[in-house]
Motif scaffolding. Structure first.
Motif, PDB file in Angstrom:
ATOM      1  N   THR A 176      86.712  82.691   1.101  1.00 40.55           N
ATOM      2  CA  THR A 176      85.710  81.648   1.279  1.00 40.55           C
ATOM      3  C   THR A 176      84.347  82.303   1.460  1.00 40.55           C
ATOM      4  OG1 THR A 176      84.955  79.825   2.698  1.00 40.55           O
ATOM      5  CG2 THR A 176      86.156  81.600   3.782  1.00 40.55           C
ATOM      6  N   LEU A 177      83.303  81.590   1.057  1.00 41.90           N
ATOM      7  CA  LEU A 177      81.922  82.042   1.243  1.00 41.90           C
ATOM      8  C   LEU A 177      81.201  81.211   2.299  1.00 41.90           C
ATOM      9  CD1 LEU A 177      80.993  82.532  -2.515  1.00 41.90           C
ATOM     10  CD2 LEU A 177      81.362  84.361  -0.856  1.00 41.90           C
ATOM     11  N   ASN A 178      81.929  80.387   3.033  1.00 43.99           N
ATOM     12  CA  ASN A 178      81.289  79.460   3.958  1.00 43.99           C
ATOM     13  C   ASN A 178      80.710  80.117   5.207  1.00 43.99           C
ATOM     14  OD1 ASN A 178      81.800  77.253   2.342  1.00 43.99           O
ATOM     15  ND2 ASN A 178      83.583  76.558   3.482  1.00 43.99           N
ATOM     16  N   TRP A 179      81.247  81.269   5.617  1.00 43.01           N
ATOM     17  CA  TRP A 179      80.854  81.867   6.888  1.00 43.01           C
ATOM     18  C   TRP A 179      79.864  82.997   6.642  1.00 43.01           C
ATOM     19  CZ3 TRP A 179      82.877  80.402  11.784  1.00 43.01           C
ATOM     20  CH2 TRP A 179      83.788  79.350  11.722  1.00 43.01           C
ATOM     21  N   CYS A 180      78.726  82.966   7.378  1.00 44.94           N
ATOM     22  CA  CYS A 180      77.633  83.917   7.098  1.00 44.94           C
ATOM     23  C   CYS A 180      77.369  84.819   8.300  1.00 44.94           C
ATOM     24  CB  CYS A 180      76.359  83.159   6.724  1.00 44.94           C
ATOM     25  SG  CYS A 180      75.720  82.086   8.034  1.00 44.94           S
ATOM     26  N   MET A 181      78.431  85.177   9.034  1.00 44.83           N
ATOM     27  CA  MET A 181      78.234  85.855  10.322  1.00 44.83           C
ATOM     28  C   MET A 181      78.309  87.367  10.240  1.00 44.83           C
ATOM     29  SD  MET A 181      81.390  85.031   9.624  1.00 44.83           S
ATOM     30  CE  MET A 181      83.068  85.619   9.645  1.00 44.83           C
ATOM     31  N   ASP A 182      78.396  87.968   9.037  1.00 50.95           N
ATOM     32  CA  ASP A 182      78.639  89.402   8.991  1.00 50.95           C
ATOM     33  C   ASP A 182      78.116  90.002   7.696  1.00 50.95           C
ATOM     34  OD1 ASP A 182      80.225  92.034   9.350  1.00 50.95           O
ATOM     35  OD2 ASP A 182      80.973  90.831  11.023  1.00 50.95           O
ATOM     36  N   ASP A 183      78.045  91.350   7.663  1.00 51.74           N
ATOM     37  CA  ASP A 183      77.678  92.094   6.460  1.00 51.74           C
ATOM     38  C   ASP A 183      78.881  92.794   5.845  1.00 51.74           C
ATOM     39  OD1 ASP A 183      75.024  91.341   6.496  1.00 51.74           O
ATOM     40  OD2 ASP A 183      74.359  93.105   7.615  1.00 51.74           O
ATOM     41  N   GLN A 184      80.072  92.535   6.375  1.00 52.78           N
ATOM     42  CA  GLN A 184      81.325  92.990   5.793  1.00 52.78           C
ATOM     43  C   GLN A 184      82.262  91.787   5.688  1.00 52.78           C
ATOM     44  OE1 GLN A 184      82.845  96.111   8.365  1.00 52.78           O
ATOM     45  NE2 GLN A 184      81.700  97.707   7.277  1.00 52.78           N
ATOM     46  N   LEU A 232      70.574  99.376   1.819  1.00 59.31           N
ATOM     47  CA  LEU A 232      70.955 100.619   1.164  1.00 59.31           C
ATOM     48  C   LEU A 232      70.897 101.772   2.161  1.00 59.31           C
ATOM     49  CD1 LEU A 232      71.814 101.816  -1.547  1.00 59.31           C
ATOM     50  CD2 LEU A 232      69.399 102.181  -2.088  1.00 59.31           C
ATOM     51  N   GLU A 233      69.879 101.773   3.017  1.00 57.98           N
ATOM     52  CA  GLU A 233      69.810 102.787   4.066  1.00 57.98           C
ATOM     53  C   GLU A 233      70.929 102.590   5.093  1.00 57.98           C
ATOM     54  OE1 GLU A 233      66.078 103.286   6.001  1.00 57.98           O
ATOM     55  OE2 GLU A 233      64.923 103.327   4.131  1.00 57.98           O
ATOM     56  N   GLN A 234      71.139 101.363   5.528  1.00 55.24           N
ATOM     57  CA  GLN A 234      72.195 101.100   6.511  1.00 55.24           C
ATOM     58  C   GLN A 234      73.572 101.496   5.979  1.00 55.24           C
ATOM     59  OE1 GLN A 234      71.861  96.942   7.430  1.00 55.24           O
ATOM     60  NE2 GLN A 234      70.002  97.195   8.662  1.00 55.24           N
ATOM     61  N   SER A 235      73.774 101.320   4.676  1.00 56.04           N
ATOM     62  CA  SER A 235      75.094 101.579   4.111  1.00 56.04           C
ATOM     63  C   SER A 235      75.414 103.068   3.976  1.00 56.04           C
ATOM     64  CB  SER A 235      75.206 100.916   2.731  1.00 56.04           C
ATOM     65  OG  SER A 235      74.361 101.553   1.778  1.00 56.04           O
ATOM     66  N   GLU A 236      74.478 103.930   4.305  1.00 50.89           N
ATOM     67  CA  GLU A 236      74.775 105.356   4.264  1.00 50.89           C
ATOM     68  C   GLU A 236      75.867 105.722   5.274  1.00 50.89           C
ATOM     69  OE1 GLU A 236      71.115 107.377   4.861  1.00 50.89           O
ATOM     70  OE2 GLU A 236      70.249 106.748   2.936  1.00 50.89           O
ATOM     71  N   SER A 237      76.007 104.922   6.320  1.00 54.95           N
ATOM     72  CA  SER A 237      77.007 105.222   7.343  1.00 54.95           C
ATOM     73  C   SER A 237      78.201 104.283   7.313  1.00 54.95           C
ATOM     74  CB  SER A 237      76.368 105.170   8.741  1.00 54.95           C
ATOM     75  OG  SER A 237      75.808 103.889   8.983  1.00 54.95           O
ATOM     76  N   GLN A 238      78.100 103.152   6.632  1.00 56.16           N
ATOM     77  CA  GLN A 238      79.249 102.241   6.520  1.00 56.16           C
ATOM     78  C   GLN A 238      79.040 101.294   5.340  1.00 56.16           C
ATOM     79  OE1 GLN A 238      77.523  99.353  10.048  1.00 56.16           O
ATOM     80  NE2 GLN A 238      79.687  99.736   9.951  1.00 56.16           N
ATOM     81  N   SER A 239      80.144 100.882   4.745  1.00 56.82           N
ATOM     82  CA  SER A 239      80.071 100.039   3.552  1.00 56.82           C
ATOM     83  C   SER A 239      79.715  98.609   3.916  1.00 56.82           C
ATOM     84  CB  SER A 239      81.410 100.083   2.814  1.00 56.82           C
ATOM     85  OG  SER A 239      81.660 101.392   2.323  1.00 56.82           O
ATOM     86  N   LEU A 240      78.818  98.003   3.111  1.00 61.04           N
ATOM     87  CA  LEU A 240      78.279  96.678   3.393  1.00 61.04           C
ATOM     88  C   LEU A 240      78.282  95.811   2.136  1.00 61.04           C
ATOM     89  CD1 LEU A 240      75.138  97.798   5.464  1.00 61.04           C
ATOM     90  CD2 LEU A 240      77.350  97.037   6.381  1.00 61.04           C
ATOM     91  N   VAL A 241      78.026  94.522   2.346  1.00 68.75           N
ATOM     92  CA  VAL A 241      77.919  93.558   1.258  1.00 68.75           C
ATOM     93  C   VAL A 241      76.556  92.879   1.332  1.00 68.75           C
ATOM     94  CG1 VAL A 241      78.803  91.412   0.254  1.00 68.75           C
ATOM     95  CG2 VAL A 241      80.393  93.090   1.227  1.00 68.75           C
ATOM     96  N   MET A 242      75.866  92.838   0.212  1.00 73.90           N
ATOM     97  CA  MET A 242      74.625  92.073   0.101  1.00 73.90           C
ATOM     98  C   MET A 242      74.809  90.985  -0.954  1.00 73.90           C
ATOM     99  SD  MET A 242      70.794  93.223  -1.118  1.00 73.90           S
ATOM    100  CE  MET A 242      69.582  91.932  -1.506  1.00 73.90           C
ATOM    101  N   GLY A 243      74.693  89.741  -0.538  1.00 72.90           N
ATOM    102  CA  GLY A 243      74.729  88.630  -1.476  1.00 72.90           C
ATOM    103  C   GLY A 243      73.339  88.063  -1.684  1.00 72.90           C
ATOM    104  N   ILE A 244      73.106  87.493  -2.861  1.00 74.31           N
ATOM    105  CA  ILE A 244      71.849  86.823  -3.184  1.00 74.31           C
ATOM    106  C   ILE A 244      72.223  85.443  -3.714  1.00 74.31           C
ATOM    107  CG2 ILE A 244      69.735  86.865  -4.553  1.00 74.31           C
ATOM    108  CD1 ILE A 244      70.195  89.927  -4.842  1.00 74.31           C
TER     109      ILE A 244
END
Length: 301
Positions: A176-184, A232-244
């Motif tokens: 689901t894409l309904n919850w926007c509480m995180d970057d993973q 992109l800088e933050q993801s150097e230490s952990q994997s993240l998701v960016m949606g547009i």
């Protein structure tokens, strides 16, 4: 003091989770969510360019339909030029209203995810039986038209009832894409097993930014670029998701499209460092990496 809670997931700090990589050893996954929506004429809900008068509200209805007639096609041209994939969040009514547009996205190989029947209604106001019927109807249309069941769902207006995640899981949805509480991605508990919440933006989203806050096109493009650079800088230490999150009746307007092109070109130019993909591919990759938890397991990220 104990506040009412949802019980779907637990708190887990972003910097205290197991490490993982996206395909190709990438750390930042980026996806575009293209909302293709059809609205009832003279009834129901709908975003407004200007305060609406008595129905039929021709001004706002026509403004929204510009997205399907013009804006979405200009956006496809932009995606083709930059060779960018997309997740299409489609009202099932789009297959009757603009079948040529849905066919164009199918030819591109874009992911088609469920987005209700129409954005003229909210599923959160329905009984459980009627909400289940809405999900089933929209799912059946997308399955028939695309030849495969949609893997993901975004509720119209991000509206959920108390049982929406349960109904989605029982309808065969994986994310689901309904919850926007995180970057993973985050595993949600449902009464029928785990459902994955893939991050969907409510900031880098043209509805809140442009319609609600009245941000200009340059400001929205800067928001995309600044979010990308920072993540992109933050993801150097952990994997993240960016949606547009994009709506063609908004960003498909010529003066906004020109600024959006520059922002997306900025992302495309860093393709060597980021995974530009779809929400469905992100869900699959995360599930393969993390493994779905048992329904009773307390798992947040």
């Amino acid at each position: 003091m104990s506040l009412p809670g949802h019980g779907r997931f637990d708190y887990a700090p972003i910097n205290a989770r197991p490490d993982f990589l996206w395909p190709g050893g990438k750390r930042l996954a980026v996806y575009l969510g293209i909302n293709l929506e059809h609205f009832a004429f003279g009834a129901g809900l709908g975003a407004e360019l200007a305060p609406g008068g008595p129905q039929p509200d021709v001004l706002n209805y026509a403004w929204r339909d510009y997205g399907n007639r013009v804006g979405a096609w200009r956006l496809i041209e932009l995606l083709d030029r930059l060779k960018l994939p997309a997740t299409v969040l489609a009202n099932s009514a789009m297959y009757d209203h603009a079948p040529e547009l849905m066919a164009a996205h199918a030819r591109r190989g874009d992911e088609i995810a469920g987005h209700g029947r129409t954005n003229s209604e909210r599923q959160s106001t329905l009984s459980e039986a009627d909400e289940a019927a809405l999900i089933a109807e929209a799912t059946d249309v997308l399955t028939r038209e695309t030849g495969r069941r949609p893997a993901g769902w975004l509720s119209p207006w991000i509206a959920e009832s108390a049982v929406t995640p349960d109904l989605l899981r029982e309808a065969g949805y994986g994310y689901t894409l309904n919850w926007c509480m995180d970057d993973q991605p985050v595993w949600l508990r449902t009464r029928s097993g785990p459902l994955l919440a893939v991050p969907y933006p409510q900031e880098v989203n043209d509805i809140p930014a442009i319609v609600a806050r009245k941000d200009g096109p340059a400001a929205f493009a800067d928001m995309i670029g600044d979010t990308f650079d920072e993540m992109l800088e933050q993801s150097e230490s952990q994997s993240l998701v960016m949606g547009i999150a994009l709506h063609p009746y908004i960003v498909g307007q010529p003066f906004r499209l020109r600024h959006l092109r520059h922002a997306l070109a900025q992302i495309e130019a860093r393709r060597d460092r980021v995974w530009i993909t779809t929400a469905g591919a992100i869900a699959e990759a995360f599930a393969a990496t993390s493994g779905a938890p048992g329904n009773g397991r307390r798992e947040a990220g």
